[in-house]
Design an enzyme around this catalytic site. Structure first.
Site, PDB file in Angstrom:
ATOM      1  N   GLY A 173       0.878  -1.328  -0.155  1.00  0.00           N
ATOM      2  CA  GLY A 173      -0.003  -0.072   0.019  1.00  0.00           C
ATOM      3  C   GLY A 173       0.886   1.300  -0.024  1.00  0.00           C
ATOM      4  O   GLY A 173       2.079   1.237  -0.126  1.00  0.00           O
ATOM      5  N   PHE A 174       0.139   2.535   0.158  1.00  0.00           N
ATOM      6  CA  PHE A 174       1.006   3.543   0.000  1.00  0.00           C
ATOM      7  C   PHE A 174       1.862   3.832   1.219  1.00  0.00           C
ATOM      8  O   PHE A 174       3.281   3.835   1.060  1.00  0.00           O
ATOM      9  CB  PHE A 174      -0.021   4.856   0.344  1.00  0.00           C
ATOM     10  CG  PHE A 174       0.466   5.915   0.606  1.00  0.00           C
ATOM     11  CD1 PHE A 174       1.517   6.879  -0.069  1.00  0.00           C
ATOM     12  CD2 PHE A 174      -0.296   6.827   1.688  1.00  0.00           C
ATOM     13  CE1 PHE A 174       2.096   7.859   0.403  1.00  0.00           C
ATOM     14  CE2 PHE A 174       0.243   7.972   2.188  1.00  0.00           C
ATOM     15  CZ  PHE A 174       1.300   8.367   1.557  1.00  0.00           C
ATOM     16  N   ASP A 180       0.556  -8.801   1.056  1.00  0.00           N
ATOM     17  CA  ASP A 180      -0.422  -7.841   0.586  1.00  0.00           C
ATOM     18  C   ASP A 180      -1.261  -8.807  -0.387  1.00  0.00           C
ATOM     19  O   ASP A 180      -1.010  -9.819  -0.855  1.00  0.00           O
ATOM     20  CB  ASP A 180       0.047  -6.911  -0.356  1.00  0.00           C
ATOM     21  CG  ASP A 180      -0.619  -5.448  -0.326  1.00  0.00           C
ATOM     22  OD1 ASP A 180      -0.289  -4.597  -0.001  1.00  0.00           O
ATOM     23  OD2 ASP A 180      -1.654  -5.469  -0.504  1.00  0.00           O
ATOM     24  N   ASN A 181      -2.754  -8.539  -0.603  1.00  0.00           N
ATOM     25  CA  ASN A 181      -3.792  -9.142  -1.232  1.00  0.00           C
ATOM     26  C   ASN A 181      -3.878  -8.237  -2.601  1.00  0.00           C
ATOM     27  O   ASN A 181      -4.658  -8.536  -3.388  1.00  0.00           O
ATOM     28  CB  ASN A 181      -5.185  -9.569  -0.349  1.00  0.00           C
ATOM     29  CG  ASN A 181      -5.801  -8.386  -0.222  1.00  0.00           C
ATOM     30  OD1 ASN A 181      -5.211  -7.252  -0.425  1.00  0.00           O
ATOM     31  ND2 ASN A 181      -6.944  -8.503   0.444  1.00  0.00           N
ATOM     32  N   THR A 219      -6.354  -2.742  -2.592  1.00  0.00           N
ATOM     33  CA  THR A 219      -6.091  -1.464  -2.788  1.00  0.00           C
ATOM     34  C   THR A 219      -4.405  -1.098  -2.797  1.00  0.00           C
ATOM     35  O   THR A 219      -3.952   0.045  -3.505  1.00  0.00           O
ATOM     36  CB  THR A 219      -6.616  -0.593  -1.605  1.00  0.00           C
ATOM     37  OG1 THR A 219      -6.082  -0.809  -0.478  1.00  0.00           O
ATOM     38  CG2 THR A 219      -8.217  -0.715  -1.559  1.00  0.00           C
ATOM     39  N   ASP A 234      -4.118 -13.278   1.526  1.00  0.00           N
ATOM     40  CA  ASP A 234      -5.035 -12.642   2.055  1.00  0.00           C
ATOM     41  C   ASP A 234      -5.054 -12.935   3.669  1.00  0.00           C
ATOM     42  O   ASP A 234      -5.458 -13.850   4.264  1.00  0.00           O
ATOM     43  CB  ASP A 234      -6.463 -12.835   1.581  1.00  0.00           C
ATOM     44  CG  ASP A 234      -7.605 -12.297   2.257  1.00  0.00           C
ATOM     45  OD1 ASP A 234      -7.517 -11.323   3.257  1.00  0.00           O
ATOM     46  OD2 ASP A 234      -8.648 -12.604   1.809  1.00  0.00           O
ATOM     47  N   TYR A 281     -14.688   1.506   8.686  1.00  0.00           N
ATOM     48  CA  TYR A 281     -13.237   1.714   8.808  1.00  0.00           C
ATOM     49  C   TYR A 281     -12.840   2.113  10.276  1.00  0.00           C
ATOM     50  O   TYR A 281     -12.120   1.516  10.966  1.00  0.00           O
ATOM     51  CB  TYR A 281     -12.782   2.973   7.906  1.00  0.00           C
ATOM     52  CG  TYR A 281     -11.224   3.279   8.207  1.00  0.00           C
ATOM     53  CD1 TYR A 281     -10.311   2.135   7.650  1.00  0.00           C
ATOM     54  CD2 TYR A 281     -10.856   4.624   8.426  1.00  0.00           C
ATOM     55  CE1 TYR A 281      -8.812   2.453   7.697  1.00  0.00           C
ATOM     56  CE2 TYR A 281      -9.354   4.774   8.634  1.00  0.00           C
ATOM     57  CZ  TYR A 281      -8.478   3.833   8.128  1.00  0.00           C
ATOM     58  OH  TYR A 281      -7.303   4.029   8.201  1.00  0.00           O
ATOM     59  N   TYR A 298      -4.459  -8.640  23.364  1.00  0.00           N
ATOM     60  CA  TYR A 298      -3.653  -9.545  23.156  1.00  0.00           C
ATOM     61  C   TYR A 298      -2.123  -9.326  24.317  1.00  0.00           C
ATOM     62  O   TYR A 298      -1.620 -10.250  24.458  1.00  0.00           O
ATOM     63  CB  TYR A 298      -3.129  -9.696  21.827  1.00  0.00           C
ATOM     64  CG  TYR A 298      -3.753 -10.904  20.941  1.00  0.00           C
ATOM     65  CD1 TYR A 298      -5.221 -10.758  20.465  1.00  0.00           C
ATOM     66  CD2 TYR A 298      -3.215 -12.061  20.731  1.00  0.00           C
ATOM     67  CE1 TYR A 298      -5.884 -11.741  20.085  1.00  0.00           C
ATOM     68  CE2 TYR A 298      -3.879 -13.085  20.183  1.00  0.00           C
ATOM     69  CZ  TYR A 298      -5.197 -13.068  19.823  1.00  0.00           C
ATOM     70  OH  TYR A 298      -5.942 -13.953  19.131  1.00  0.00           O
TER      71      TYR A 298
END
Ligand code: UDP
Length: 319
Positions: A14-15, A35-36, A39, A60, A149, A163
């Site tokens: 990603g970015f 990464d999948n 985006t 994924d 989000y 966790y």
């Protein structure tokens, strides 16, 4: 002493993830970019292909996440992150922050690795407290268009804390404020790539609402430096990392014009067209970075004009 750590960056194409992979590689050691490509894009890390220590894993993470061999750090940057992207992929966004983050935490627990969560200023929603300190609980609409989000990241923070408390995982949580720079997707809908793309195409700037809402923009190089400083620290609760220089969207449009003029670009006198204000769009946002300054000795260095110039120059060459 040479760094020999093996880091796994979830959402590494990603970015932000791609800039982070680059910075981690520069530190030495190994970087696995997972990464999948929902985006993210292979193109973002193509320049790292073949560099010693770099590898790409197409997977994924909401389904499963496993890796042979030792892992020292799991950095979770995997999620759609622009309002348009998460509106287009709401379920994937919720799953990235829930199942994806949990798979990252489980991997960190199995390997005895540090787990680093990329959270967001969106956990503060449309804030009623200004600037936003880490202690502020936020003002989020749980069923609004941004909730997939915001609530995913709030849940991801809760899961990460759980966790840490229940399983003893060594954690860090960064709350990232509007970050911009090279390799943003011009079509991702966020204001920086939107205005950059409009300027380069000779179109008008689309300003949502009256343009008096504020944001505080951080250049990606500063953001990544803050992230690495937090990773190297032993701070175990969320920390804001962003640039506290707050401006309105109208002022931001003017800053893009100024940068365009400085670079002699044709779109420097782009006009503004007003569009409806999106539902639940935060009216103000500015990080309080007292903690980052005190604990990490970090603060942003790149002023907005300089950051926009660098961004425009990059897009002019690559777009
Ligand atoms: N915005 C705008 N025009 C655009 C895209 C965004 O005026 O073409 C506004 C948007 O309404 C928001 C601000 O710019 O108030 C920042 O939006 P962005 O999507 O970049 O990030 P976020 O809302 O997540 O901070």
């Amino acid at each position: 002493m040479a760094n020999t750590k093996r880091s796994v960056v979830l959402g590494g194409a990603g970015f932000l993830g791609s800039h982070l992979c680059e910075a981690l590689l520069a530190r030495g050691g190994e970087v696995v970019c997972a990464d999948n490509f929902l985006t993210g894009a292979r193109q973002n890390v193509a320049h790292l292909d073949g560099r010693p220590g770099f590898s790409l894993l197409e997977t994924d993470i909401t389904e499963r996440l496993d890796l042979d061999g030792p892992v020292d750090e799991v950095l979770d940057f995997a999620s759609p992150a622009s309002p348009i992207d998460y509106a287009r992929h709401p379920i994937e966004t919720l799953r990235a922050g829930s199942a994806g983050t949990e798979n990252g935490l489980k991997l960190a627990a199995r390997k005895g690795a540090v787990f680093f969560l990329a959270s967001t200023s969106e956990v503060y929603g449309d804030p009623t407290e200004h600037p936003q300190r880490e202690e502020y609980f936020g003002n989020v609409n749980p069923i609004g268009p941004r909730s997939c989000y915001d609530e995913a990241k709030r849940y991801a923070e809760a899961l990460t804390m759980a966790y840490s408390r229940a399983r003893g995982v060594d954690i860090r949580i960064v709350r990232i404020f509007n970050t911009y720079g090279p390799r943003m997707r011009l079509s991702d809908g966020r204001v920086v790539p939107a205005f950059v793309g409009q300027m380069l195409r000779g179109e008008d700037f689309t300003v949502f609402g009256d343009g008096r809402q504020t944001r505080s923009f951080c250049y990606v190089e500063d953001e990544v430096a803050g992230i690495l400083a937090l990773l190297a620290s032993d701070w175990k609760t969320p920390m804001n990392v962003g640039n506290p220089a707050e401006i309105t969207i109208l002022e931001f449009a003017e800053a893009v014009r100024r940068a365009a003029r400085a670079l002699g670009l044709p779109g420097a006198d782009a006009k503004i067209v007003f569009r409806p204000f999106p539902e639940n769009d935060p009216k103000q946002r500015r990080p309080d970075i007292t903690k980052a300054r005190r604990i990490l000795g970090w603060e942003p260095k790149v002023p907005l004009d300089e950051g926009i110039r660098r961004t425009l120059a990059w897009f002019k060459e690559h777009a």
